[in-house]
Motif scaffolding. Structure first.
Motif, PDB file in Angstrom:
ATOM      1  N   GLY A 112       0.820  -1.208   0.000  1.00  0.00           N
ATOM      2  CA  GLY A 112       0.000   0.000   0.000  1.00  0.00           C
ATOM      3  C   GLY A 112       0.852   1.255   0.000  1.00  0.00           C
ATOM      4  O   GLY A 112       1.777   1.385  -0.794  1.00  0.00           O
ATOM      5  N   ASP A 113       0.574   2.151   0.933  1.00  0.00           N
ATOM      6  CA  ASP A 113       1.312   3.419   1.002  1.00  0.00           C
ATOM      7  C   ASP A 113       2.438   3.385   2.044  1.00  0.00           C
ATOM      8  O   ASP A 113       2.883   4.429   2.517  1.00  0.00           O
ATOM      9  N   ALA A 114       2.888   2.193   2.382  1.00  0.00           N
ATOM     10  CA  ALA A 114       3.956   2.045   3.382  1.00  0.00           C
ATOM     11  C   ALA A 114       5.233   2.747   2.935  1.00  0.00           C
ATOM     12  O   ALA A 114       5.532   2.834   1.748  1.00  0.00           O
ATOM     13  N   ARG A 115       5.950   3.242   3.926  1.00  0.00           N
ATOM     14  CA  ARG A 115       7.264   3.857   3.690  1.00  0.00           C
ATOM     15  C   ARG A 115       8.224   3.222   4.694  1.00  0.00           C
ATOM     16  O   ARG A 115       7.946   3.221   5.888  1.00  0.00           O
ATOM     17  N   ALA A 116       9.334   2.702   4.204  1.00  0.00           N
ATOM     18  CA  ALA A 116      10.299   2.063   5.100  1.00  0.00           C
ATOM     19  C   ALA A 116      11.647   1.941   4.412  1.00  0.00           C
ATOM     20  O   ALA A 116      11.726   1.834   3.187  1.00  0.00           O
ATOM     21  N   ILE A 117      12.682   1.947   5.225  1.00  0.00           N
ATOM     22  CA  ILE A 117      14.027   1.637   4.755  1.00  0.00           C
ATOM     23  C   ILE A 117      14.528   0.505   5.632  1.00  0.00           C
ATOM     24  O   ILE A 117      14.582   0.630   6.852  1.00  0.00           O
ATOM     25  N   ILE A 118      14.872  -0.607   4.988  1.00  0.00           N
ATOM     26  CA  ILE A 118      15.327  -1.807   5.696  1.00  0.00           C
ATOM     27  C   ILE A 118      16.776  -2.064   5.309  1.00  0.00           C
ATOM     28  O   ILE A 118      17.076  -2.327   4.146  1.00  0.00           O
TER      29      ILE A 118
END
Length: 114
Positions: free
Chosen positions: A27-33
């Motif tokens: 969806g509209d998730a935002r992440a840096i892994i």
């Protein structure tokens, strides 16, 4: 989805994760892994997730939401379904720092069948 199966090296696996990304699930998730990989195939890689897209990059990012410290063989075994990721974490085979909820979401965000 990696035809004809999952990559056999950690670099190819992590750099190819964008191909297995399920944008609908994210969806509209935002992440840096960030991945800190040790072992024979040691290296640093990160996934940048935003706006329904996932980019795989080599190197370090200054502000990851989640850091995964893993031996190359452990993460490969998890992806190849030879090792349960939750059990491996509990057994101390790899470590995480930051937003643990992202680790759980990775199962939804990335294809799990070879």
């Amino acid at each position: 989805i990696f035809p004809p199966g999952f990559p056999q090296t950690i670099e190819a696996l992590l750099m190819g994760m964008s191909w297995a990304f399920n944008r609908k699930a994210a969806g509209d998730a935002r992440a840096i892994i960030q991945f800190h990989v040790s072992g024979v195939e040691a290296g640093a890689y990160y996934l940048q997730i935003a706006n329904g897209k996932c980019e795989s990059k080599e190197g370090l990012t200054p502000t990851p939401d989640l850091r995964i410290h893993t031996p190359d063989t452990v993460w490969m075994r998890i992806v190849h379904k030879e090792l349960d990721g939750a059990q491996a974490l509990q057994d101390g085979l790899y470590q995480v720092e930051g937003d643990w909820s992202l680790l759980l979401k990775m199962n939804e965000w990335f294809a799990q069948t070879p």
